[in-house]
Design an enzyme around this catalytic site. Structure first.
Site, PDB file in Angstrom:
ATOM      1  CG  ASN A   6     -28.366 -13.809  11.482  1.00  0.00           C
ATOM      2  OD1 ASN A   6     -28.875 -13.813  12.594  1.00  0.00           O
ATOM      3  ND2 ASN A   6     -27.441 -14.679  11.133  1.00  0.00           N
ATOM      4  CG  HIS A   9     -27.514 -10.627  17.515  1.00  0.00           C
ATOM      5  ND1 HIS A   9     -26.686 -11.585  18.033  1.00  0.00           N
ATOM      6  CD2 HIS A   9     -26.742  -9.870  16.702  1.00  0.00           C
ATOM      7  CE1 HIS A   9     -25.462 -11.417  17.541  1.00  0.00           C
ATOM      8  NE2 HIS A   9     -25.475 -10.396  16.738  1.00  0.00           N
ATOM      9  CG  HIS A  49     -26.191 -20.413  13.225  1.00  0.00           C
ATOM     10  ND1 HIS A  49     -24.918 -19.939  13.384  1.00  0.00           N
ATOM     11  CD2 HIS A  49     -26.087 -21.772  13.210  1.00  0.00           C
ATOM     12  CE1 HIS A  49     -24.071 -20.966  13.465  1.00  0.00           C
ATOM     13  NE2 HIS A  49     -24.767 -22.078  13.369  1.00  0.00           N
ATOM     14  NE  ARG A  55     -23.489 -20.554  21.645  1.00  0.00           N
ATOM     15  CZ  ARG A  55     -22.186 -20.463  21.338  1.00  0.00           C
ATOM     16  NH1 ARG A  55     -21.713 -19.333  20.873  1.00  0.00           N
ATOM     17  NH2 ARG A  55     -21.374 -21.471  21.508  1.00  0.00           N
ATOM     18  CD  GLU A 157     -23.566 -15.812   4.150  1.00  0.00           C
ATOM     19  OE1 GLU A 157     -24.605 -16.502   4.045  1.00  0.00           O
ATOM     20  OE2 GLU A 157     -23.303 -15.119   5.154  1.00  0.00           O
TER      21      GLU A 157
HETATM   22  N1  PXP Z   1     -23.611 -15.049   7.586  1.00  0.00           N
HETATM   23  C1  PXP Z   1     -23.248 -16.053   8.419  1.00  0.00           C
HETATM   24  C2  PXP Z   1     -22.889 -17.362   7.833  1.00  0.00           C
HETATM   25  C3  PXP Z   1     -23.235 -15.858   9.819  1.00  0.00           C
HETATM   26  O1  PXP Z   1     -22.889 -16.876  10.619  1.00  0.00           O
HETATM   27  C4  PXP Z   1     -23.631 -14.607  10.332  1.00  0.00           C
HETATM   28  C5  PXP Z   1     -23.697 -14.384  11.789  1.00  0.00           C
HETATM   29  O2  PXP Z   1     -22.492 -14.539  12.374  1.00  0.00           O
HETATM   30  C6  PXP Z   1     -23.993 -13.600   9.430  1.00  0.00           C
HETATM   31  C7  PXP Z   1     -23.970 -13.844   8.056  1.00  0.00           C
HETATM   32  C8  PXP Z   1     -24.417 -12.255   9.903  1.00  0.00           C
HETATM   33  O3  PXP Z   1     -23.324 -11.585  10.442  1.00  0.00           O
HETATM   34  P1  PXP Z   1     -23.544 -10.245  11.219  1.00  0.00           P
HETATM   35  O4  PXP Z   1     -24.412 -10.551  12.389  1.00  0.00           O
HETATM   36  O5  PXP Z   1     -22.174  -9.824  11.587  1.00  0.00           O
HETATM   37  O6  PXP Z   1     -24.213  -9.289  10.273  1.00  0.00           O
END
Ligand code: PXP
Length: 250
Positions: A6, A9, A49, A55, A157
């Site tokens: 992901n 960030h 996302h 944002r 998930e």
């Molecule tokens: N899965 C989902 C559905 C998420 O919304 C997020 C991010 O909040 C993640 C996985 C990844 O989480 P993290 O950044 O805590 O690893």
């Protein structure tokens, strides 16, 4: 087991300074560059996302990643008509439906698939008909898994946030919830993914959770990347994910 990375960030950091100047040649860091680095590090898919309030990830980011990156793309989104339309035009490989409230910094709880069954049904049908494989981001709870099965969602998930934040004996309780939810989903023919709050340390405990297909991990990888670079951070996580061998929880 597969690793989805992901990269939200990275967009958050860019937006912190360049939200009003996205076309500027100074706008950094590059989310496309991050996707490529994750790919070089061994990511099996890229997760972004696109939030209703935009944002962090922007529509243009999603379209560029879709066009340029060969890895499967997992689009996380809220269940709104606007986002469904966006997903149908983007055509990601996967859509993970998540709850969205304006105030939260990141996704905090799972989607209540029991409560929202009626609204989720047409969305899952529309996305599935377009060839997009749908996942529901749910708390590790049997009632939620059963709702996913009724909705014919091919994947869930499991939300690992409570597991990640638990301490002491509560950790074992949270692992047990994941075991039961994963086992139930598997028996109902649903692919089991997991994500949120998984890090380089706690991932080891996921060896007790059976049937996990893919882990979606962001925060810890981007945090480590500050010190070692994104490719290396992904590569280290990929090794951990790859070396997880499921064991029974005694
Ligand atoms: N899965 C989902 C559905 C998420 O919304 C997020 C991010 O909040 C993640 C996985 C990844 O989480 P993290 O950044 O805590 O690893």
């Amino acid at each position: 087991m597969l690793l989805g990375v992901n990269i939200d960030h990275v967009a958050t950091l860019r937006q912190a300074r360049y939200a009003q100047m996205l076309d500027s040649e100074n706008a950094e860091p590059s989310v496309l560059g991050a996707a490529f680095a994750a790919q070089r590090g061994g990511a099996d898919s890229i997760t972004i996302h696109v939030r209703g309030d935009r944002r962090h990830m922007q529509d243009a980011d999603a379209r560029l990643i879709r066009k340029e990156v060969k890895l499967p793309l997992n689009l996380e989104m809220g269940n709104t008509p606007e986002m469904v339309e966006f997903a149908l035009s983007l055509k990601p490989d996967f859509v993970c439906l998540v709850p969205e409230t304006r105030e939260e910094i990141t996704t905090e709880g799972g989607l209540d698939a029991v409560l929202h069954e009626a609204e989720l049904k047409p969305t899952i049908e529309a996305l599935s008909q377009a060839g997009i494989k749908v996942s529901l981001f749910i708390d590790p709870c049997v009632a939620q898994v059963e709702a996913a099965a009724r909705l014919k969602a091919p994947m869930v998930e499991l939300h690992t946030g409570a597991f990640a934040n638990a301490t002491g004996m509560d950790k074992q309780v949270e692992v047990e919830k994941l075991v039961v939810a994963a086992t139930t989903a598997h028996h109902l023919g649903i692919q089991v993914n997991a994500g949120h709050g998984i890090n380089y340390q706690n991932i080891e405990l996921l060896q007790y959770v059976p049937h996990l297909h893919e882990l979606n991990i962001g925060h810890t990888i981007i945090s480590k990347a500050i010190f070692v670079g994104l490719e290396e951070a992904v590569s280290e996580m990929k090794q951990l994910v790859g070396s997880l061998v499921t064991k029974p929880l005694l």
